[in-house]
Write a protein that holds these residues in place. Structure first.
Motif, PDB file in Angstrom:
ATOM      1  N   ASP A   4       3.404   8.212  -1.733  1.00 32.74           N
ATOM      2  CA  ASP A   4       4.220   8.765  -2.801  1.00 32.74           C
ATOM      3  C   ASP A   4       3.367   9.722  -3.631  1.00 32.74           C
ATOM      4  OD1 ASP A   4       6.685   7.721  -2.319  1.00 32.74           O
ATOM      5  OD2 ASP A   4       6.531   6.082  -3.760  1.00 32.74           O
ATOM      6  N   ILE A   5       3.789  10.973  -3.706  1.00 30.09           N
ATOM      7  CA  ILE A   5       3.105  11.977  -4.520  1.00 30.09           C
ATOM      8  C   ILE A   5       4.010  12.283  -5.703  1.00 30.09           C
ATOM      9  CG2 ILE A   5       2.111  14.298  -4.579  1.00 30.09           C
ATOM     10  CD1 ILE A   5       1.850  14.086  -1.490  1.00 30.09           C
ATOM     11  N   MET A   6       3.616  11.815  -6.865  1.00 25.55           N
ATOM     12  CA  MET A   6       4.383  12.035  -8.081  1.00 25.55           C
ATOM     13  C   MET A   6       3.806  13.254  -8.786  1.00 25.55           C
ATOM     14  SD  MET A   6       5.853   9.319  -7.179  1.00 25.55           S
ATOM     15  CE  MET A   6       7.185   9.258  -8.360  1.00 25.55           C
ATOM     16  N   LEU A   7       4.676  14.206  -9.154  1.00 25.33           N
ATOM     17  CA  LEU A   7       4.208  15.460  -9.734  1.00 25.33           C
ATOM     18  C   LEU A   7       4.902  15.728 -11.068  1.00 25.33           C
ATOM     19  CD1 LEU A   7       2.353  17.916  -9.174  1.00 25.33           C
ATOM     20  CD2 LEU A   7       4.325  19.054  -8.164  1.00 25.33           C
ATOM     21  N   ASP A  82       3.437   1.803  -1.003  1.00 27.19           N
ATOM     22  CA  ASP A  82       2.344   0.904  -1.397  1.00 27.19           C
ATOM     23  C   ASP A  82       1.262   1.634  -2.188  1.00 27.19           C
ATOM     24  OD1 ASP A  82       3.560  -1.260  -0.140  1.00 27.19           O
ATOM     25  OD2 ASP A  82       2.520  -0.891   1.760  1.00 27.19           O
ATOM     26  N   PHE A  83       1.094   2.931  -1.900  1.00 24.82           N
ATOM     27  CA  PHE A  83       0.086   3.721  -2.593  1.00 24.82           C
ATOM     28  C   PHE A  83       0.712   5.018  -3.088  1.00 24.82           C
ATOM     29  CE2 PHE A  83      -2.460   0.935   0.048  1.00 24.82           C
ATOM     30  CZ  PHE A  83      -3.512   0.587  -0.791  1.00 24.82           C
ATOM     31  N   ALA A  84       0.205   5.511  -4.220  1.00 23.03           N
ATOM     32  CA  ALA A  84       0.763   6.718  -4.819  1.00 23.03           C
ATOM     33  C   ALA A  84      -0.312   7.484  -5.563  1.00 23.03           C
ATOM     34  CB  ALA A  84       1.903   6.356  -5.778  1.00 23.03           C
ATOM     35  N   VAL A  85      -0.073   8.782  -5.751  1.00 25.20           N
ATOM     36  CA  VAL A  85      -0.944   9.632  -6.550  1.00 25.20           C
ATOM     37  C   VAL A  85      -0.088  10.324  -7.596  1.00 25.20           C
ATOM     38  CG1 VAL A  85      -0.714  11.480  -4.839  1.00 25.20           C
ATOM     39  CG2 VAL A  85      -2.556  11.600  -6.505  1.00 25.20           C
ATOM     40  N   ILE A  86      -0.595  10.437  -8.813  1.00 27.57           N
ATOM     41  CA  ILE A  86       0.083  11.178  -9.879  1.00 27.57           C
ATOM     42  C   ILE A  86      -0.663  12.504 -10.007  1.00 27.57           C
ATOM     43  CG2 ILE A  86       0.844  11.172 -12.284  1.00 27.57           C
ATOM     44  CD1 ILE A  86       0.686   8.117 -12.235  1.00 27.57           C
TER      45      ILE A  86
END
Length: 294
Positions: A4-7, A82-86
């Motif tokens: 998940d790439i949160m922008l 399970d893993f994400a980046v903001i």
């Protein structure tokens, strides 16, 4: 593993376009991009993103301006993997970012946070190494490859100087779902979150393979809040609370690092000439208190 790439978005259109394009250029296509527009006045960036026509991309426009921490918390609520980046809306993922993250999460499935390799770029995209990042490199853990850290060693190191790059960090989503970013902090909420996780027993994986470009420029919120001293008021709060928590854990080295806060004092000292030149007494008093106070 879908990443998940949160922008969260509020900034320059050209930088935003580069950031989104860098996600589209990933060699590993298994990602989901969620753009959260924090009511940026110009509708053009949002219109451009929605016209991309990629089913992996979702665009959301807030009904009100949430500012950074509240927008980050909204991002947490939207995470499903399970893993994400903001990711920062002005940063760039190099083509192997997602692929390298997949390798790291496979090798370290229980990691709370992963710090991939990062290089710094300026406002025009040129790679450079300003003083702040040379200092980060010197205080970061030694060693090569992917290695894991935890406990007092990790907390002490981050209190000596936060050498992580927030927009590049890969978060174990279960860690974030049990917490939230502090809304009373604008510029050091990432350090507060990291300390919360690591005081609770979480671990950080540090990697050297450069897969992310962090943009450092004069219009960033951190750059704007340094000269007026407001950034350091927040830092004093976080360090004071960290000293108390370290005392509870019996971590004397971490407590000493929190009370000394050497690199934070040095940073404030570097901002003092600007405050004096501007003849801003409130900023001068705030910076002096941070430099010389307990």
């Amino acid at each position: 593993m879908t990443l998940d790439i949160m922008l969260p978005f509020y900034g320059r259109f050209d930088h935003f376009r580069e950031a989104v394009t860098s996600v589209l250029n990933q060699s590993d296509p298994d990602w989901r991009l969620i753009i959260i527009d924090d009511v940026y006045p110009d509708p053009a960036p949002g219109e451009w993103a929605q016209a991309l026509g990629d089913e992996r991309i979702a665009y959301i426009r807030n009904t009100e301006n949430l500012r950074p921490s509240r927008n980050y918390n909204k991002a947490i609520g939207l995470m499903e993997a399970d893993f994400a980046v903001i990711m920062g809306c002005d940063d760039i993922m190099l083509p192997e970012y997602v692929a390298r993250v997949r390798e790291l999460t496979t090798s370290f499935p229980e990691a709370s946070v992963i710090q991939p390799g990062v290089e710094v770029i300026d406002g025009e995209g040129a790679v450079y190494e300003p003083l702040a990042d040379r200092i980060k490199a010197r205080i970061r853990f030694d060693g090569y490859g992917a290695r894991s850290f935890a406990g007092e060693e990790l907390v002490t190191s981050l209190l000596r100087g936060n050498w992580t790059y927030f927009p590049s960090l890969v978060w174990n989503v279960k860690e974030l779902k049990s917490r939230s970013f502090r809304t009373d902090l604008d510029v050091v909420q990432d350090l507060s979150m990291l300390l919360s996780i690591f005081f609770a027993g979480g671990s950080l994986v540090l990697d050297d393979t450069i897969v992310f470009q962090y943009r450092r420029h004069a219009t960033s919120l951190s750059a704007k809040t340094g000269p007026d001293g407001s950034k350091f008021i927040q830092e004093r709060t976080v360090f004071a609370e960290a000293a108390e928590e370290a005392t509870k854990h019996g971590w004397s080295r971490a407590r000493r690092a929190a009370r000394t806060r050497f690199t934070s004092r040095a940073n404030a000292l570097s901002e003092l000439p600007s405050a004096l030149k501007a003849r801003s007494m409130p900023a001068t008093r705030s910076l002096s208190r941070h430099i010389f106070g307990s």
